[in-house]
Enzyme design. Structure first.
Site, short mmCIF file in Angstrom:
data_model
loop_
_atom_site.label_atom_id
_atom_site.label_comp_id
_atom_site.label_asym_id
_atom_site.label_seq_id
_atom_site.Cartn_x
_atom_site.Cartn_y
_atom_site.Cartn_z
N GLN A 70 74.23 30.45 -7.04
CA GLN A 70 75.09 30.73 -5.88
C GLN A 70 74.87 32.14 -5.33
O GLN A 70 75.78 32.74 -4.75
CB GLN A 70 76.56 30.52 -6.26
CG GLN A 70 76.99 29.07 -6.29
CD GLN A 70 76.81 28.37 -4.95
OE1 GLN A 70 76.95 28.98 -3.88
NE2 GLN A 70 76.49 27.09 -4.98
N SER A 71 73.66 32.66 -5.51
CA SER A 71 73.39 34.03 -5.06
C SER A 71 73.60 34.22 -3.55
O SER A 71 72.98 33.53 -2.73
CB SER A 71 71.94 34.37 -5.42
OG SER A 71 71.55 35.56 -4.78
N ASN A 72 74.45 35.16 -3.21
CA ASN A 72 74.62 35.53 -1.80
C ASN A 72 73.38 36.26 -1.30
O ASN A 72 72.99 36.11 -0.14
CB ASN A 72 75.83 36.47 -1.66
CG ASN A 72 77.12 35.78 -2.05
OD1 ASN A 72 77.51 34.80 -1.42
ND2 ASN A 72 77.78 36.28 -3.09
N ALA A 74 70.28 35.81 -2.25
CA ALA A 74 69.18 34.87 -1.99
C ALA A 74 69.37 34.21 -0.62
O ALA A 74 68.44 34.13 0.18
CB ALA A 74 69.12 33.82 -3.10
#
Ligand SMILES: Cc1ncc(COP(=O)(O)O)c(C=O)c1O
Length: 326
Positions: A70-72, A74
């Protein structure tokens, strides 16, 4: 200072949180870095304006980065790269087949090439994996540029060093004057940049970080490493820095990175209802919860005019919606 791109909505607004200020008997304002742009909303675009400029200058056609599923960061990278004509390869951490939701869904919607790896590989070999991908890309004649986790390196952090200049200009314009800046700490670059900017621009603020993973010592050391990498990019790198005056408050990681406790989620609901502002459960929610409880405990007595940097992360809220009791 190194030059950067200009692709996001800056300066971001500064707004008061009236109900929270009233309850805590302090002036609490937020800087809306959650509104830097819809697709690349959040803090990462400040860093990416520097990192992606370096990528373009190096002749890259592909950008490679990494993060949790859930990387913001990325998602912001994938969105920004499109505007610059770059392809994105994302190395994302997940031990189970990922559910298409939140940021991961947006990564796919934005057409990023996603490679899923286990948490063990992520911990031990992510650098090596990204370098292998870069070689693969270079062999195809598409020069690739690697951005580390969270763009938390020397060049990326410059984005938050210059954010301090933005804040000082806004103070001048509005007559506001903050004694304290508060920020969540996830990979360290935002804190390191603000700390550096505070020194560079002689802003005299207390820069407080709340770590949402690892511990405060880990991030003090990491911030020192990041700042050492930032200095060569500065016109005047004569800055005194060290772990001694890095104010990172531990104790609010809770159940662990990206894991929420019911009281943290109840706090997000309380703030949403009281001030009409939504914080995310992984970063800003934990940091604001930390700030709230530190003030309630009678700590931070010197901090009366506080600017909390709302670093975004709202897409990370949706995968957690079933955990809320509303
Ligand atoms: C929404 C949000 N806030 C805060 C942070 C923390 O910033 P940093 O990684 O620079 O410590 C991150 C990323 O880790 C984030 O995605």
């Amino acid at each position: 200072m190194q030059t950067k791109l200009d692709i996001a909505n800056f300066p971001t607004k500064i707004e008061k949180m009236p109900a929270l200020s009233e309850e805590l008997q302090k002036d609490i304002y937020i800087k809306r870095d959650d509104q830097t742009g819809t697709e690349f909303s959040g803090n990462k675009i400040r860093k990416l304006e520097y990192s992606l400029k370096e990528a373009l200058d190096s002749g890259a056609k592909v950008v490679i980065t990494c993060g949790g599923i859930q990387s913001n960061h990325a998602r912001a990278t994938a969105a920004a790269a499109i505007k610059l004509g770059l392809k994105t390869i994302l190395v994302l951490r997940s031990d189970t087949p990922p559910v298409r939701e939140g940021n991961y869904f947006l990564d796919l919607l934005l057409g990023a090439d996603v490679r899923i790896i286990s948490s063990a590989d992520y911990r031990e070999r992510r650098g090596e994996i990204m370098r292998e991908i870069r070689e693969e890309s270079d062999r195809k004649g598409e020069k690739a540029y690697i951005i580390p986790e969270g763009a938390s390196n020397g060049i990326g952090s410059l984005g938050y060093a210059t954010a301090v200049a933005e804040i000082l200009a806004q103070e001048k314009e509005t007559g506001l004057c903050f004694d304290t800046l508060v920020v969540p700490v996830g990979s360290g670059g935002t804190y390191a940049g603000l700390y550096l900017g505070n020194k560079l621009y002689k802003a005299g603020k207390d820069v407080i970080g709340f770590n949402v993973c690892d511990d405060a010592d880990f991030f003090r050391n990491k911030s020192v490493e990041i700042i050492a990498e930032s200095l060569p990019y500065l016109d005047n790198p004569d800055v005194a820095y060290g772990t001694g005056d890095m104010h990172i408050i531990d104790g609010y990681v809770g159940r662990g990175y990206a894991l929420s406790r019911p009281e943290e989620l109840a706090f997000l609901k309380k703030i949403a209802v009281a001030d009409g502002v939504i914080f995310d459960p992984v970063y800003t929610g934990k940091a604001l919860y930390g700030l709230y409880h530190e003030i309630k405990k009678g700590n931070l007595k010197e901090s009366n005019h506080i600017l909390f940097i709302h670093t975004g992360g709202l897409f990370g809220l949706f995968p957690k919606q079933d955990e809320f009791s509303l």
